[in-house]
Design an enzyme around this catalytic site. Structure first.
Site, PDB file in Angstrom:
ATOM      1  N   ASP A  15       0.816  -1.224   0.000  1.00 12.97           N
ATOM      2  CA  ASP A  15       0.000   0.000   0.000  1.00 12.97           C
ATOM      3  C   ASP A  15       0.846   1.269   0.000  1.00 12.97           C
ATOM      4  OD1 ASP A  15      -2.362   1.445  -0.044  1.00 12.97           O
ATOM      5  OD2 ASP A  15      -2.610   1.419   2.137  1.00 12.97           O
ATOM      6  N   GLU A  34       2.427  -2.645  -5.101  1.00 11.99           N
ATOM      7  CA  GLU A  34       2.241  -1.241  -4.705  1.00 11.99           C
ATOM      8  C   GLU A  34       3.472  -0.679  -4.000  1.00 11.99           C
ATOM      9  OE1 GLU A  34      -1.325   0.464  -3.047  1.00 11.99           O
ATOM     10  OE2 GLU A  34      -2.587  -0.846  -4.260  1.00 11.99           O
ATOM     11  N   ASP A  94      -1.235  -9.575  -5.609  1.00 12.67           N
ATOM     12  CA  ASP A  94      -2.559  -9.008  -5.350  1.00 12.67           C
ATOM     13  C   ASP A  94      -3.356  -9.168  -6.639  1.00 12.67           C
ATOM     14  OD1 ASP A  94      -4.820  -7.604  -4.774  1.00 12.67           O
ATOM     15  OD2 ASP A  94      -3.843  -5.674  -4.448  1.00 12.67           O
TER      16      ASP A  94
END
Length: 350
Positions: A115, A145, A258
């Site tokens: 994130d 990310e 992901d």
């Protein structure tokens, strides 16, 4: 390997007749189905692996399978876009190993969307990510990310790992980290042509202990509205995995990241490719990797929880242990290292 709560995730041995929980398509007329696969491959100028994956989805109806292939942007892109050349490895060079050959061997892989796009407490969170990675000490690490800002804690992991970034300098990207005992032969990055989010497929080819290993890390298109792009990307990834396995008999393959997938979006999985969470027993305690009920880094999702992060594998291991990591709140900023839990799978032969 340790779990972050008092409930230890199950370790389940995989028997020869145990397959994925999603089910197995049984073929009643093997000769007839083989003929359909050959005809499909000849008409479409593809191969029987692609033929089998589509025919299984449509109940072995050849006409419907051809309609799917020629009418789907996903398969047109796979056929027409030469995103990657064939593996440099010659077919048949790697001996096919069994669980007995690997007895006592263990390999661990962690995948984590960290994130980086959320700038809140980013430096602190990245330090926490690095601390957890060092504590768990996986042999292989897939990250999604990743961003340039506050990357130093991740870069410092090069004392333990060889680090490969997909497209550093982009808004965000992926990374594959491998232990120093992993001999890397090749690193490739495929840019998804249908992505509006800079998404890629990152592949590291190498060996460990003389065994050929392929590592495939990705971050598929996000959000429900981009379902079609995500499904096409997943289909491409699985076709690529099938191609690698076909060209490299006896190899080990690990694909994950992901994936942003909902269960109903999953297309057929190549033979011999298994879901690590399923292989470990489908423990509900380790199912939800994006859980806004327990993880409050993101607000406004009304307790939504999804199994976005997944690891698929191919190889002769017969035992898989699966756990979630990164579930401790950071004391200084009262948030978690990421809005995703890390998934950690340990593969072994007993």
């Amino acid at each position: 390997m340790s779990s972050s709560d008092n409930d230890e995730p199950k370790v389940v041995e995989i028997s020869d007749d145990e397959m994925e929980c999603e089910g197995v398509v049984e073929v009643n007329n093997e000769q007839s189905d083989e003929a359909k696969m050959r005809e499909f491959a000849e008409i479409t100028a593809t191969d029987e692996i692609m033929a089998q994956s589509i025919l299984q989805d449509v109940g072995w109806d050849l006409k419907r399978a051809l309609d799917v292939f020629f009418g789907s942007d996903a398969f047109k892109e796979t056929r027409n876009e030469a995103v990657m050349g064939p593996s440099s490895s010659a077919v048949g060079n790697q001996p096919v190993m069994t669980a007995e050959d690997l007895k006592g061997f263990e390999l661990s892989l962690m995948s984590w969307n960290i994130d980086g796009l959320d700038g809140r407490s980013l430096a602190t969170r990245m330090k926490a990510v690095a601390t957890i990675v060092k504590k768990v000490n996986p042999d292989i690490l897939f990250l999604q990310e990743v961003v340039d800002r506050d990357l130093e804690p991740i870069d410092k992991l090069q004392s333990l790992y060889k680090i490969y970034y997909s497209n550093k300098g982009c808004q965000y990207y992926t990374a594959i980290l491998v232990s120093k005992m992993f001999e890397v032969e090749k690193h490739d990055v495929v840019h998804f042509q249908n992505s509006g989010m800079y998404r890629t497929l990152q592949i590291v080819e190498g060996s460990i202990g003389g065994m050929k290993v392929f590592l495939v890390n990705t971050h598929l298109e996000s959000m429900r509205d981009h379902r079609a792009q995500r499904m096409a990307q997943f289909s491409f990834c699985m076709d690529r995995c099938a191609e690698i396995i076909a060209n490299n008999p006896g190899c080990f393959l690990f694909f994950g990241g992901d994936l942003n997938l909902r269960d109903e979006e999953i297309s057929s999985i190549p033979d011999g490719v298994l879901d690590a969470w399923v292989s470990a027993g489908c423990d509900t305690k380790t199912k939800w990797t994006w859980d806004t009920y327990k993880n409050d880094n993101k607000q406004g999702f009304n307790g939504a929880k999804m199994r976005f992060d997944r690891i698929y594998w191919h190889g002769p291991f017969n035992q898989v242990h699966f756990s979630l990591e990164g579930r401790q709140r950071i004391r200084s900023c009262l948030c978690f290292p990421s809005d995703h839990w890390a998934i950690n799978a340990t593969f072994s032969a007993v």
